[in-house]
Design an enzyme around this catalytic site. Sequence first.
Site, mmCIF file in Angstrom:
data_model
loop_
_atom_site.group_PDB
_atom_site.id
_atom_site.type_symbol
_atom_site.label_atom_id
_atom_site.label_comp_id
_atom_site.label_asym_id
_atom_site.label_seq_id
_atom_site.Cartn_x
_atom_site.Cartn_y
_atom_site.Cartn_z
ATOM 1 C CD GLU A 180 -5.571 0.541 2.749
ATOM 2 O OE1 GLU A 180 -6.306 0.223 1.798
ATOM 3 O OE2 GLU A 180 -5.097 -0.274 3.547
ATOM 4 N NE ARG A 236 -3.716 -2.304 -0.063
ATOM 5 C CZ ARG A 236 -3.442 -3.418 -0.760
ATOM 6 N NH1 ARG A 236 -2.337 -3.491 -1.500
ATOM 7 N NH2 ARG A 236 -4.272 -4.445 -0.750
ATOM 8 C CB SER A 247 -9.559 -0.805 3.701
ATOM 9 O OG SER A 247 -10.197 -1.915 3.111
#
Length: 310
Positions: A297, A178, A227
């Site tokens: 995130e 990520r 998320s």
Amino acid sequence: MTASLHDRIRAAAPDLRGRLLADQPLADLTWFRVGGPAEVLFTPADDEDLARLLAALEPDVPVTVIGLGSNLIVRDGGVPGVVIRLGGKAFGSIAVDGETLAVGTAVPDMRLAKAAAEAGLDGLAFYRGIPGSIGGALRMNAGAHGGETTDVLIEASGIDRRGARRTFSHAEMGFSYRHSGAPEDVIFTRALFRGKPGDRAAIEAEMERVTAAREAAQPIRERTGGSTFANPEGGKAWQLIDAAGCRGLTRGGAQVSAMHCNFLINTGTATAADIEGLGEEVRRRVRETSGVELRWEIRRIGVGSLPVSQ
């Protein structure tokens, strides 16, 4: 009287062809539907127009890029400086050539998955489960359902803060979980992906499976984002959040989803501070119960009342 940032930009770059708007609301450009205005919002006409703006900007003016707003909290005090949002044909095209796809970074991830399937190219169906755009996928090595951007990217190109064109190979993107290690000042405008020959019907069936799994597990019909927290190494964020007793937890008009507790929801009256504050409370409870420090995130931009944390 000091000229506004909007007027200073107009004076420095009078030949801009894109839309340049002062004090422009951003809430409706995000999935959470919260947040304050951009001091200036610019939607460039094409790469050249974007480069012209960046080259003309005063060096100390902050620049923030937003995409589809699916993974974003805009704080209630708004965003100082220039907010750039790519869109239109110049940044929204897909061209297929054999096993490669040249894609504008305003293209929704889901549309890339569909284009690859229609071309009989396998390996990109996972994008069907990501509710963002290609620009965001490059920045955070977006992934889902067993695939991620690093698996399929050949190269990416964009414009840096000085207005210079830059191209980055896969290795130069510096992908990790990520995250991309590409320079923060680069605004990506194009990407080149590679698929592999596959059976169109099988690829479309996989996309349907991804869609069904997402609809069954995520609160996609709510005012939500992607998320909220990245999975810690060797674990699942939602499990830690659940174990900390946060499922259904509320703060003002914000709520931890009872369906999937790594998603936050605007129940209709939330402020950005409600949503971000709820996220920080979740982080605190998870830290106390498990010792794990959850990492955001979802991007949080702009001016607000909460200290910035990672």
